[in-house]
Design a protein around this motif. Sequence first.
Motif, PDB file in Angstrom:
ATOM      1  N   PHE A 112       0.834  -1.203   0.000  1.00 59.06           N
ATOM      2  CA  PHE A 112       0.000   0.000   0.000  1.00 59.06           C
ATOM      3  C   PHE A 112       0.865   1.249   0.000  1.00 59.06           C
ATOM      4  O   PHE A 112       0.595   2.207  -0.711  1.00 59.06           O
ATOM      5  N   SER A 113       1.955   1.226   0.789  1.00 59.54           N
ATOM      6  CA  SER A 113       2.839   2.385   0.859  1.00 59.54           C
ATOM      7  C   SER A 113       3.494   2.653  -0.482  1.00 59.54           C
ATOM      8  O   SER A 113       3.628   3.796  -0.912  1.00 59.54           O
ATOM      9  N   GLN A 114       3.899   1.564  -1.177  1.00 61.12           N
ATOM     10  CA  GLN A 114       4.528   1.737  -2.483  1.00 61.12           C
ATOM     11  C   GLN A 114       3.543   2.361  -3.473  1.00 61.12           C
ATOM     12  O   GLN A 114       3.893   3.247  -4.238  1.00 61.12           O
ATOM     13  N   ASN A 115       2.294   1.891  -3.451  1.00 65.98           N
ATOM     14  CA  ASN A 115       1.297   2.454  -4.354  1.00 65.98           C
ATOM     15  C   ASN A 115       0.968   3.888  -3.993  1.00 65.98           C
ATOM     16  O   ASN A 115       0.715   4.722  -4.865  1.00 65.98           O
ATOM     17  N   ALA A 116       0.969   4.194  -2.682  1.00 63.87           N
ATOM     18  CA  ALA A 116       0.646   5.551  -2.244  1.00 63.87           C
ATOM     19  C   ALA A 116       1.711   6.536  -2.707  1.00 63.87           C
ATOM     20  O   ALA A 116       1.427   7.694  -2.976  1.00 63.87           O
ATOM     21  N   ASP A 117       2.994   6.055  -2.764  1.00 64.26           N
ATOM     22  CA  ASP A 117       4.073   6.921  -3.214  1.00 64.26           C
ATOM     23  C   ASP A 117       3.905   7.310  -4.679  1.00 64.26           C
ATOM     24  O   ASP A 117       4.325   8.391  -5.095  1.00 64.26           O
ATOM     25  N   LYS A 118       3.336   6.414  -5.469  1.00 65.09           N
ATOM     26  CA  LYS A 118       3.162   6.674  -6.895  1.00 65.09           C
ATOM     27  C   LYS A 118       1.793   7.310  -7.136  1.00 65.09           C
ATOM     28  O   LYS A 118       0.837   6.650  -7.525  1.00 65.09           O
ATOM     29  N   LYS A 119       1.724   8.588  -6.859  1.00 66.31           N
ATOM     30  CA  LYS A 119       0.456   9.308  -6.935  1.00 66.31           C
ATOM     31  C   LYS A 119      -0.054   9.353  -8.374  1.00 66.31           C
ATOM     32  O   LYS A 119       0.706   9.303  -9.330  1.00 66.31           O
ATOM     33  N   GLY A 120      -1.365   9.500  -8.485  1.00 64.92           N
ATOM     34  CA  GLY A 120      -1.964   9.623  -9.810  1.00 64.92           C
ATOM     35  C   GLY A 120      -1.514  10.895 -10.501  1.00 64.92           C
ATOM     36  O   GLY A 120      -1.128  11.873  -9.859  1.00 64.92           O
ATOM     37  N   PHE A 121      -1.552  10.894 -11.822  1.00 61.32           N
ATOM     38  CA  PHE A 121      -1.136  12.054 -12.611  1.00 61.32           C
ATOM     39  C   PHE A 121      -1.985  12.122 -13.869  1.00 61.32           C
ATOM     40  O   PHE A 121      -2.643  11.142 -14.253  1.00 61.32           O
ATOM     41  N   GLY A 170     -11.899  13.538 -17.662  1.00 60.74           N
ATOM     42  CA  GLY A 170     -10.746  12.705 -18.004  1.00 60.74           C
ATOM     43  C   GLY A 170      -9.584  12.943 -17.051  1.00 60.74           C
ATOM     44  O   GLY A 170      -8.873  11.995 -16.672  1.00 60.74           O
ATOM     45  N   ILE A 171      -9.384  14.189 -16.644  1.00 61.76           N
ATOM     46  CA  ILE A 171      -8.318  14.515 -15.696  1.00 61.76           C
ATOM     47  C   ILE A 171      -8.596  13.859 -14.344  1.00 61.76           C
ATOM     48  O   ILE A 171      -7.716  13.242 -13.735  1.00 61.76           O
ATOM     49  N   LYS A 172      -9.833  13.977 -13.875  1.00 63.90           N
ATOM     50  CA  LYS A 172     -10.202  13.371 -12.589  1.00 63.90           C
ATOM     51  C   LYS A 172     -10.007  11.859 -12.611  1.00 63.90           C
ATOM     52  O   LYS A 172      -9.511  11.271 -11.647  1.00 63.90           O
ATOM     53  N   SER A 173     -10.387  11.240 -13.720  1.00 65.56           N
ATOM     54  CA  SER A 173     -10.227   9.795 -13.842  1.00 65.56           C
ATOM     55  C   SER A 173      -8.750   9.407 -13.806  1.00 65.56           C
ATOM     56  O   SER A 173      -8.363   8.436 -13.136  1.00 65.56           O
ATOM     57  N   ALA A 174      -7.917  10.165 -14.505  1.00 68.97           N
ATOM     58  CA  ALA A 174      -6.481   9.857 -14.544  1.00 68.97           C
ATOM     59  C   ALA A 174      -5.839  10.033 -13.169  1.00 68.97           C
ATOM     60  O   ALA A 174      -5.011   9.217 -12.748  1.00 68.97           O
ATOM     61  N   LEU A 175      -6.215  11.078 -12.451  1.00 65.93           N
ATOM     62  CA  LEU A 175      -5.631  11.347 -11.142  1.00 65.93           C
ATOM     63  C   LEU A 175      -6.004  10.296 -10.101  1.00 65.93           C
ATOM     64  O   LEU A 175      -5.316  10.131  -9.092  1.00 65.93           O
ATOM     65  N   LYS A 211      -5.908   7.137 -10.455  1.00 60.77           N
ATOM     66  CA  LYS A 211      -5.159   5.890 -10.628  1.00 60.77           C
ATOM     67  C   LYS A 211      -3.675   6.131 -10.356  1.00 60.77           C
ATOM     68  O   LYS A 211      -3.096   7.074 -10.877  1.00 60.77           O
ATOM     69  N   PRO A 212      -3.043   5.267  -9.546  1.00 59.67           N
ATOM     70  CA  PRO A 212      -1.625   5.476  -9.214  1.00 59.67           C
ATOM     71  C   PRO A 212      -0.720   5.285 -10.423  1.00 59.67           C
ATOM     72  O   PRO A 212      -1.027   4.521 -11.334  1.00 59.67           O
ATOM     73  N   ALA A 213       0.382   6.008 -10.427  1.00 61.29           N
ATOM     74  CA  ALA A 213       1.370   5.874 -11.498  1.00 61.29           C
ATOM     75  C   ALA A 213       1.991   4.485 -11.468  1.00 61.29           C
ATOM     76  O   ALA A 213       2.129   3.872 -10.407  1.00 61.29           O
ATOM     77  N   VAL A 214       2.373   3.985 -12.619  1.00 57.19           N
ATOM     78  CA  VAL A 214       3.042   2.687 -12.716  1.00 57.19           C
ATOM     79  C   VAL A 214       4.531   2.842 -12.446  1.00 57.19           C
ATOM     80  O   VAL A 214       5.168   1.978 -11.839  1.00 57.19           O
TER      81      VAL A 214
END
Length: 244
Positions: A22-31, A128-133, A135-138
């Motif tokens: 969870f911490s790893q995913n939290a670090d990769k914030k959506g963009f 579209g911006i809200k949807s993208a934000l 989801k966490p970055a890969v």
Amino acid sequence: MKEIKKITALLVLFLLTGNSIFSQNADKKGFALLELYTSEGCSSCPPADELLGKIQNEYHDKNVYVLAYHVDYWDKQGWKDIFSNANYTQRQYDYAQFLGKEPIYTPQVIINGKADYIGSQETSLRNGIKSALSKPAVADLSLDGKQQNDKLTLNYSINGALKNSRLLVAVVQKSAKSNVKRGENAHRVLSHFQIVQRLQSIDLKTSKGSTTIALPKNYNTEDFEVVGFVQDSRTGAILGVNRV
């Protein structure tokens, strides 16, 4: 009793592992990376240019990035766009293949390489911006640059998603105005925002590296910025993004 202890130990291990993931995913914030395809020769493009400028200003301190590519296929319609580049037209054709959507058009906005929108339709673009934000970055991308005369030495570090990926670096002019004398926008002064002046692609073989970027002659840190992003070469999806 031993069974209870085993189950308790496994539960603790599961919770610790789960928290770590969870911490790893939290670090990769959506963009949200918005790539606008536009032209000074297109009469329906100025509203999209202005909307993207508005969004850039509104989200400048958030994980939203705007890149405006001026394509060259309008240049034969009576007015040559001074910012146009055939490479940007090819990039739009590449997206048409990735997304299975042809023919290409302006103004088109592609968000995170996954979905396209008509650039002047504000409601759908904001959705579209809200949807993208959400989801966490890969990939987690770190960038550090040092300018020396007309060149930028860029150091990069990427955590995750190296296979079949490439790093693209865009040198962006934040704003400009053009006095258009012919074509569909004849006798209009057009405002442009986040104009891509350079786009360099680097194949990723290791998670860390450096490259040299040629800067425009009028480059300065107040009027320009440098944006890097990791893209999946097979699907076109944007995996992570950051500013220098």
